[in-house]
Design an enzyme around this catalytic site. Structure first.
Site, mmCIF file in Angstrom:
data_model
loop_
_atom_site.group_PDB
_atom_site.id
_atom_site.type_symbol
_atom_site.label_atom_id
_atom_site.label_comp_id
_atom_site.label_asym_id
_atom_site.label_seq_id
_atom_site.Cartn_x
_atom_site.Cartn_y
_atom_site.Cartn_z
ATOM 1 N N TRP A 72 -8.926 1.738 -0.158
ATOM 2 C CA TRP A 72 -8.434 3.105 0.056
ATOM 3 C C TRP A 72 -9.407 4.078 -0.627
ATOM 4 C CZ3 TRP A 72 -4.761 5.973 -3.553
ATOM 5 C CH2 TRP A 72 -4.340 7.180 -2.975
ATOM 6 N N ASP A 124 -1.649 -2.678 -6.360
ATOM 7 C CA ASP A 124 -1.267 -1.434 -5.697
ATOM 8 C C ASP A 124 -0.340 -1.827 -4.554
ATOM 9 O OD1 ASP A 124 -0.998 0.912 -4.335
ATOM 10 O OD2 ASP A 124 -3.143 1.306 -4.094
ATOM 11 N N LYS A 143 5.803 5.357 2.083
ATOM 12 C CA LYS A 143 5.858 4.789 3.430
ATOM 13 C C LYS A 143 7.166 4.045 3.687
ATOM 14 C CE LYS A 143 1.985 4.688 2.155
ATOM 15 N NZ LYS A 143 1.186 5.568 1.277
#
Ligand code: PLA
Length: 466
Positions: free
Chosen positions: A182, A263, A299
């Site tokens: 990311w 993460d 999300k």
């Protein structure tokens, strides 16, 4: 002599106060000086017309969020935004989960709710439930009080707080992040004071995991180094290790005392199952070793803008966990003091179960909410999976050159298409399709109506630009 200049008529104390008073009065945006000239009240205006920030260079847009900025400016009715990872319905609309709406209604109707500051570490219920969600209800580390969890500003904030803590209190600075990862990871860690290195992760030839490269690089990492791991649904590649490969990674990392920093931004989005998507993490926690965990509800609960997340640090003993938490508070307090209350209350309401509340009727209702969340989550994951299949079918039907099977093999929110920068900019220019320049598309932004348009664009791009 400076005093002489300063003692200008127009800046006598009385006048200055009057000017200040007018400046502070509501709705006053421009001022007239005592000499009758307009005074620019723009906060960056210097006294002699030039900005004190005149030398500030124009910064480029963010590589991911900047895609939305460009998309918003495009007047074309055909435009499609596949940049940022934000779930859209089949109608192309953002989704607020039903269970979130219910939780918000409950919170609104609860007269005992107030808007006081939360503690520095956030909402206690939320923290407990978040740890349980990722580590499992039966986690030994939780039972032994070896986990400290603090509510943070979504996944990004959790990563940043964890990184600042490590920079202050861990004896190693190096953090190894996957290549690619990311786009915000290197910036978050560097600004926190860590030294970012990479390990091989993705093989563009197979469009799969470069497992050998990964093992070699972690094996070469200095003992004790921090290693960032995507818990599931790796961003941007959509490629995860198998459970067997995770086990090998775990063994190697533990044998070299590498510190895992997970993460978890997509729990539930990879497989549609919250427990299955936490397997990698639970393997590491089950061995009794230490690790960090950054969790996001952006999300999986669709709470993007509420900025809800948690940082957990699994420690060797309850004693250490208490001390670690005391230091996390010292990181958080001067940064943003304490986290926001609303989003965390929504999450806590949905995650609450029998261990938290005893009233039977209420209890059934809450359990019902958790169940409803898992159903809605699975529906989101399934819609993404069906988009993968539809896009793959559409490209096959067009006979688009190349092997596109990675579209159905990759998991999570994104497909790492393999399209190059030139092909991407062609698709944006000619087809108004917006995506990040590394060829990543957010599958969650697609729907049955936009798939033929995307397939046409990919087909044209690979035929025209090599
Ligand atoms: N970690 C990973 C791996 C992510 O992909 C993202 C979000 C985050 C953390 C942070 O999310 P949060 O702070 O909103 O909880 N990545 C997005 C959005 C979805 C972004 O770039 O901010 C993406 O499009 O890659």
């Amino acid at each position: 002599m400076g005093n002489e200049n300063a003692r200008d008529q127009s800046s006598s104390p009385g006048r200055r106060l009057a000017t200040l008073a007018r400046h502070l009065s509501v709705g006053d945006t421009s001022l007239i000086s005592s000499r009758g000239e307009a005074i620019n009240t723009a906060p960056t205006a210097g006294f002699h017309g030039g900005s004190v920030f005149a030398n500030v260079a124009q910064a480029p847009e963010d590589p991911i969020l900047g895609v939305t900025v460009a998309y918003n400016k495009d007047p074309s009715p055909m435009k499609v935004n596949l940049g940022v990872g934000a779930y859209r319905t089949e109608e192309g609309k953002p989704l607020v989960l039903n269970v979130v709406k219910k939780a918000e209604k409950m919170l609104l109707n609860n007269p005992s709710r107030v808007k006081e500051y939360l503690p520095i570490t956030g909402l206690a219920d939320f923290n407990k439930l978040s740890a349980k969600l990722i580590f499992g209800a039966d986690s030994r580390a939780i039972q032994e009080n070896r986990v400290t969890t603090v509510q943070c500003l979504s996944g990004t904030g959790s990563l940043r707080v964890g990184a600042e803590f490590l920079a202050r209190h861990y004896n190693k600075r190096a953090i190894f992040i996957p290549q690619p990862t990311w786009g915000n990871h290197p910036k978050v860690f560097t600004l926190a004071g860590l030294s970012v290195k990479t390990y091989r992760y993705y093989d563009p030839k197979t469009r799969g995991l470069n497992f050998q490269g990964l093992l070699e690089d972690l094996n070469m990492a200095p003992s004790g180094a921090i290693v960032l791991l995507h818990a599931c649904a790796h961003n941007p590649t959509g490629v995860d290790p198998t459970l067997d490969q995770w086990e090998q990674i775990r063994r190697l990392m533990r044998s070299k005392s590498l510190l895992p920093f997970f993460d978890s931004a997509y729990q539930g989005f990879a497989s549609g199952n919250l427990d299955a998507d936490a397997q990698s993490v639970r393997m590491f926690v089950a061995d009794g070793g230490e690790c960090l965990m950054a969790q996001s509800y952006a999300k999986n609960m669709g709470l993007y803008g509420e900025r809800v997340g948690a940082l957990s640090i699994v420690c060797e003993s309850a004693d250490v966990a208490v001390k670690v938490e005391s230091q996390l508070k010292l990181v958080i307090r001067p940064m943003y003091s304490n986290p926001p209350i609303h989003g965390a209350s929504i999450v806590a309401t949905i995650l609450k179960d029998s261990s938290v509340d005893k009233a039977y009727v209420f209890l059934c209702f809450l359990r019902e909410m958790y169940r409803e969340w898992t159903i809605e989550l699975k529906a989101m994951a399934n819609r993404i999976i069906s988009m993968r299949q539809q896009l793959f079918n559409a490209l096959s039907a067009r006979g688009t050159p190349g092997d596109w099977s990675h579209i159905i093999k990759q998991i999570g929110m994104f497909t790492f298409t393999g399209l190059n920068k030139e092909q991407v900019s062609f698709m944006t220019r000619e087809y108004h399709i917006y995506m990040t320049s590394d060829g990543r598309i957010s599958m969650a932004g697609l729907n049955t109506k936009t798939i033929p348009h995307l397939a046409d664009a990919i087909h044209a791009a690979v035929n025209r630009i090599k």
